[in-house]
Design a protein around this motif. Structure first.
Motif, mmCIF file in Angstrom:
data_model
loop_
_atom_site.group_PDB
_atom_site.id
_atom_site.type_symbol
_atom_site.label_atom_id
_atom_site.label_comp_id
_atom_site.label_asym_id
_atom_site.label_seq_id
_atom_site.Cartn_x
_atom_site.Cartn_y
_atom_site.Cartn_z
ATOM 1 N N THR A 1 -64.253 101.453 -124.433
ATOM 2 C CA THR A 1 -62.919 101.163 -123.932
ATOM 3 C C THR A 1 -62.985 100.001 -122.953
ATOM 4 N N SER A 2 -62.144 98.993 -123.178
ATOM 5 C CA SER A 2 -62.060 97.847 -122.284
ATOM 6 C C SER A 2 -60.610 97.755 -121.794
ATOM 7 N N PRO A 3 -60.344 96.949 -120.782
ATOM 8 C CA PRO A 3 -58.954 96.808 -120.318
ATOM 9 C C PRO A 3 -58.005 96.297 -121.395
ATOM 10 N N LEU A 4 -58.541 95.615 -122.421
ATOM 11 C CA LEU A 4 -57.674 95.050 -123.454
ATOM 12 C C LEU A 4 -57.671 95.848 -124.752
ATOM 13 N N GLY A 5 -58.407 96.942 -124.803
ATOM 14 C CA GLY A 5 -58.399 97.748 -126.010
ATOM 15 C C GLY A 5 -59.744 98.367 -126.322
ATOM 16 N N GLU A 6 -59.840 98.902 -127.521
ATOM 17 C CA GLU A 6 -61.034 99.585 -127.993
ATOM 18 C C GLU A 6 -61.913 98.637 -128.808
ATOM 19 N N LEU A 7 -63.220 98.700 -128.572
ATOM 20 C CA LEU A 7 -64.187 97.867 -129.288
ATOM 21 C C LEU A 7 -65.206 98.792 -129.934
ATOM 22 N N TYR A 8 -65.492 98.585 -131.208
ATOM 23 C CA TYR A 8 -66.446 99.436 -131.920
ATOM 24 C C TYR A 8 -67.801 98.740 -132.028
ATOM 25 N N ASN A 9 -68.848 99.408 -131.562
ATOM 26 C CA ASN A 9 -70.223 98.875 -131.584
ATOM 27 C C ASN A 9 -70.287 97.449 -131.040
ATOM 28 N N PRO A 10 -69.735 97.200 -129.865
ATOM 29 C CA PRO A 10 -69.724 95.821 -129.363
ATOM 30 C C PRO A 10 -71.112 95.307 -128.983
ATOM 31 N N VAL A 11 -71.339 94.046 -129.319
ATOM 32 C CA VAL A 11 -72.527 93.313 -128.873
ATOM 33 C C VAL A 11 -71.990 92.133 -128.070
ATOM 34 N N PHE A 12 -72.172 92.188 -126.762
ATOM 35 C CA PHE A 12 -71.618 91.175 -125.870
ATOM 36 C C PHE A 12 -72.499 89.929 -125.856
ATOM 37 N N PHE A 13 -71.838 88.757 -125.739
ATOM 38 C CA PHE A 13 -72.578 87.503 -125.732
ATOM 39 C C PHE A 13 -72.190 86.573 -124.592
ATOM 40 N N TYR A 14 -71.092 86.886 -123.880
ATOM 41 C CA TYR A 14 -70.640 86.032 -122.773
ATOM 42 C C TYR A 14 -69.667 86.832 -121.933
ATOM 43 N N GLY A 15 -70.096 87.296 -120.782
ATOM 44 C CA GLY A 15 -69.221 88.104 -119.939
ATOM 45 C C GLY A 15 -68.656 89.280 -120.705
ATOM 46 N N CYS B 1 -62.338 88.149 -128.154
ATOM 47 C CA CYS B 1 -63.557 88.642 -128.789
ATOM 48 C C CYS B 1 -63.581 88.215 -130.255
ATOM 49 N N VAL B 2 -64.723 88.425 -130.882
ATOM 50 C CA VAL B 2 -64.886 88.147 -132.303
ATOM 51 C C VAL B 2 -64.825 89.483 -133.031
ATOM 52 N N ARG B 3 -63.711 89.737 -133.711
ATOM 53 C CA ARG B 3 -63.543 90.987 -134.459
ATOM 54 C C ARG B 3 -64.223 90.883 -135.811
ATOM 55 N N ILE B 4 -64.890 91.974 -136.186
ATOM 56 C CA ILE B 4 -65.481 92.083 -137.516
ATOM 57 C C ILE B 4 -65.020 93.404 -138.138
ATOM 58 N N PRO B 5 -65.024 93.491 -139.481
ATOM 59 C CA PRO B 5 -64.603 94.733 -140.131
ATOM 60 C C PRO B 5 -65.519 95.903 -139.733
ATOM 61 N N MET B 6 -64.978 97.108 -139.798
ATOM 62 C CA MET B 6 -65.705 98.296 -139.374
ATOM 63 C C MET B 6 -67.019 98.503 -140.137
ATOM 64 N N ASP B 7 -67.022 98.276 -141.450
ATOM 65 C CA ASP B 7 -68.267 98.471 -142.198
ATOM 66 C C ASP B 7 -69.341 97.478 -141.762
ATOM 67 N N VAL B 8 -68.942 96.259 -141.426
ATOM 68 C CA VAL B 8 -69.886 95.258 -140.928
ATOM 69 C C VAL B 8 -70.364 95.652 -139.529
ATOM 70 N N ALA B 9 -69.463 96.190 -138.715
ATOM 71 C CA ALA B 9 -69.821 96.606 -137.355
ATOM 72 C C ALA B 9 -70.838 97.742 -137.359
ATOM 73 N N ASN B 10 -70.936 98.469 -138.455
ATOM 74 C CA ASN B 10 -71.942 99.523 -138.547
ATOM 75 C C ASN B 10 -73.353 98.960 -138.715
ATOM 76 N N ILE B 11 -73.486 97.766 -139.278
ATOM 77 C CA ILE B 11 -74.826 97.204 -139.497
ATOM 78 C C ILE B 11 -75.150 96.022 -138.579
ATOM 79 N N TYR B 12 -74.130 95.338 -138.064
ATOM 80 C CA TYR B 12 -74.371 94.139 -137.245
ATOM 81 C C TYR B 12 -75.304 94.395 -136.050
ATOM 82 N N PRO B 13 -75.110 95.448 -135.245
ATOM 83 C CA PRO B 13 -76.004 95.639 -134.101
ATOM 84 C C PRO B 13 -77.482 95.759 -134.495
ATOM 85 N N GLY B 14 -77.753 96.328 -135.647
ATOM 86 C CA GLY B 14 -79.134 96.441 -136.123
ATOM 87 C C GLY B 14 -79.728 95.112 -136.543
#
Length: 111
Positions: free
Chosen positions: A50-64, A83-96
């Protein structure tokens, strides 16, 4: 979004970045822009964050507070707060695919 391992593309996905609109949140106002430049992955969260601007799924931060993260709405147009939004199925594998801090992230404007 392109993810490379050893100079070979391992993932390509559409994204939605900052929509350019003016918004206000928690008494502060700004334009919804995604910063461009050369960054590195920093911290991350698993699942919904949870962020002040909404919900982020599996976020990987890159700048602040800017992250690559999953969202249920990722149109082929820029609509995010920055932020850079990606589809949910991609967000399941991107952090790995970017498993630690310090991995380069290059954000470029559409030209």
């Amino acid at each position: 979004l392109y993810v490379y391992h050893h100079n070979k593309i391992v993932l390509i996905s559409h994204i939605s970045s900052g929509g350019g609109y003016y918004y206000c949140s928690d008494g502060s106002c700004a334009y919804a822009h995604t910063p461009t430049g050369n960054f590195k992955t920093t911290w991350r969260a698993k699942g919904w964050e949870t962020s002040p601007l909404g919900e982020l799924y599996n976020p990987v931060f890159f700048y602040g507070g800017y992250a690559v993260h999953g969202d249920t709405y990722v149109p082929l147009a820029p609509v995010s707060h920055g932020c850079v939004r990606i589809p949910m199925d991609v967000a399941n594998i991107y952090p790995g695919l970017v498993p630690k801090s310090g991995i380069p992230v290059y954000v470029r404007a559409k030209g």
